[in-house]
Design a protein around this motif. Structure first.
Motif, PDB file in Angstrom:
ATOM      1  N   ILE A  15       0.518  -1.118   0.089  1.00 32.47           N
ATOM      2  CA  ILE A  15      -0.177   0.306   0.392  1.00 32.47           C
ATOM      3  C   ILE A  15       1.215   0.947   0.040  1.00 32.47           C
ATOM      4  O   ILE A  15       0.035   2.478  -0.270  1.00 32.47           O
ATOM      5  CB  ILE A  15      -0.885  -0.175   0.994  1.00 32.47           C
ATOM      6  N   GLY A  16       1.695   0.981   0.495  1.00 35.49           N
ATOM      7  CA  GLY A  16       2.737   1.823   1.033  1.00 35.49           C
ATOM      8  C   GLY A  16       3.474   2.806  -0.020  1.00 35.49           C
ATOM      9  O   GLY A  16       3.602   3.754  -1.189  1.00 35.49           O
ATOM     10  N   LEU A  17       4.096   1.369  -1.048  1.00 34.91           N
ATOM     11  CA  LEU A  17       4.577   1.280  -2.468  1.00 34.91           C
ATOM     12  C   LEU A  17       3.617   1.904  -2.682  1.00 34.91           C
ATOM     13  O   LEU A  17       4.200   3.050  -4.266  1.00 34.91           O
ATOM     14  CB  LEU A  17       5.090   0.188  -2.611  1.00 34.91           C
ATOM     15  N   LEU A  18       2.703   1.924  -3.860  1.00 34.07           N
ATOM     16  CA  LEU A  18       1.375   2.256  -4.661  1.00 34.07           C
ATOM     17  C   LEU A  18       0.680   3.436  -4.476  1.00 34.07           C
ATOM     18  O   LEU A  18       0.831   4.437  -4.951  1.00 34.07           O
ATOM     19  CB  LEU A  18       0.139   1.663  -4.210  1.00 34.07           C
ATOM     20  N   THR A  19       1.142   4.261  -3.203  1.00 35.47           N
ATOM     21  CA  THR A  19       1.141   5.792  -2.447  1.00 35.47           C
ATOM     22  C   THR A  19       1.424   5.938  -3.418  1.00 35.47           C
ATOM     23  O   THR A  19       1.733   7.506  -3.890  1.00 35.47           O
ATOM     24  CB  THR A  19       0.360   5.757  -1.288  1.00 35.47           C
ATOM     25  N   ASN A  20       2.972   6.136  -3.160  1.00 33.69           N
ATOM     26  CA  ASN A  20       4.376   6.315  -3.585  1.00 33.69           C
ATOM     27  C   ASN A  20       4.246   7.195  -4.465  1.00 33.69           C
ATOM     28  O   ASN A  20       4.995   7.451  -5.417  1.00 33.69           O
ATOM     29  CB  ASN A  20       5.591   6.234  -2.777  1.00 33.69           C
ATOM     30  N   LEU A  21       4.524   6.054  -5.922  1.00 32.99           N
ATOM     31  CA  LEU A  21       3.872   5.485  -6.892  1.00 32.99           C
ATOM     32  C   LEU A  21       3.497   6.411  -7.089  1.00 32.99           C
ATOM     33  O   LEU A  21       3.425   7.371  -8.678  1.00 32.99           O
ATOM     34  CB  LEU A  21       3.956   3.870  -7.518  1.00 32.99           C
ATOM     35  N   ASP A  22       2.666   6.250  -6.898  1.00 29.01           N
ATOM     36  CA  ASP A  22       0.599   7.540  -7.038  1.00 29.01           C
ATOM     37  C   ASP A  22       1.240   8.554  -7.080  1.00 29.01           C
ATOM     38  O   ASP A  22       1.720   9.673  -8.185  1.00 29.01           O
ATOM     39  CB  ASP A  22      -0.366   7.135  -7.088  1.00 29.01           C
ATOM     40  N   TYR A  23       2.296   9.293  -6.132  1.00 24.04           N
ATOM     41  CA  TYR A  23       2.653  10.607  -6.208  1.00 24.04           C
ATOM     42  C   TYR A  23       3.436  10.583  -7.055  1.00 24.04           C
ATOM     43  O   TYR A  23       3.930  12.053  -7.750  1.00 24.04           O
ATOM     44  CB  TYR A  23       3.178  10.095  -4.953  1.00 24.04           C
ATOM     45  N   VAL A  25       4.218   9.167 -10.289  1.00 25.31           N
ATOM     46  CA  VAL A  25       3.579   9.472 -11.259  1.00 25.31           C
ATOM     47  C   VAL A  25       2.938  10.797 -11.247  1.00 25.31           C
ATOM     48  O   VAL A  25       3.635  11.344 -12.952  1.00 25.31           O
ATOM     49  CB  VAL A  25       2.775   8.057 -11.265  1.00 25.31           C
ATOM     50  N   ASN A  26       2.470  10.991 -10.763  1.00 19.55           N
ATOM     51  CA  ASN A  26       2.283  12.695 -10.419  1.00 19.55           C
ATOM     52  C   ASN A  26       3.285  13.952 -11.052  1.00 19.55           C
ATOM     53  O   ASN A  26       2.546  14.526 -11.915  1.00 19.55           O
ATOM     54  CB  ASN A  26       1.357  13.012  -9.623  1.00 19.55           C
ATOM     55  N   MET A  27       4.093  13.755  -9.974  1.00 18.33           N
ATOM     56  CA  MET A  27       4.972  14.660 -10.436  1.00 18.33           C
ATOM     57  C   MET A  27       6.059  14.158 -11.480  1.00 18.33           C
ATOM     58  O   MET A  27       6.021  15.553 -12.165  1.00 18.33           O
ATOM     59  CB  MET A  27       5.877  14.095  -8.913  1.00 18.33           C
ATOM     60  N   ILE A  28       5.843  13.312 -11.858  1.00 19.51           N
ATOM     61  CA  ILE A  28       6.723  13.095 -13.544  1.00 19.51           C
ATOM     62  C   ILE A  28       5.366  14.092 -14.416  1.00 19.51           C
ATOM     63  O   ILE A  28       5.999  14.728 -15.644  1.00 19.51           O
ATOM     64  CB  ILE A  28       6.695  11.877 -14.187  1.00 19.51           C
ATOM     65  N   VAL A  29       4.662  13.342 -14.404  1.00 18.41           N
ATOM     66  CA  VAL A  29       3.594  13.952 -15.670  1.00 18.41           C
ATOM     67  C   VAL A  29       3.910  15.327 -15.473  1.00 18.41           C
ATOM     68  O   VAL A  29       3.255  16.397 -16.246  1.00 18.41           O
ATOM     69  CB  VAL A  29       1.875  13.438 -15.376  1.00 18.41           C
TER      70      VAL A  29
END
Length: 75
Positions: A15-23, A25-29
């Motif tokens: 869950i922590g990895l997925l939330t960080n991955l979401d953050y 990806v949003n930062m890259i976009v």
């Protein structure tokens, strides 16, 4: 008991990895969108303020010519 504890830790880590991955990806976009906007602004400044009208006409004719020959080569 140890297996249950291990599964709970793995679920929390996932869950922590997925939330960080979401953050991440949003930062890259958002960075890519920002770079695109800055690039368009710089190109607009170059095109409208640095190029002379005759250079703009030449670039436009060059693009038209490239499109024309590209279509002929496809046929």
């Amino acid at each position: 008991m140890k297996k249950i504890l291990l599964y709970i830790v793995l679920i929390i880590a996932a869950i922590g990895l997925l939330t960080n991955l979401d953050y991440f990806v949003n930062m890259i976009v958002s960075s890519l969108i920002f770079l695109l906007v800055v690039g368009l602004i710089l190109y607009g400044i170059y095109y409208f303020f640095i190029l002379t009208p005759s250079q703009r006409k030449y670039k436009k004719a060059l693009r038209k010519s490239k499109r024309k020959y590209k279509q002929k080569s496809r046929k």
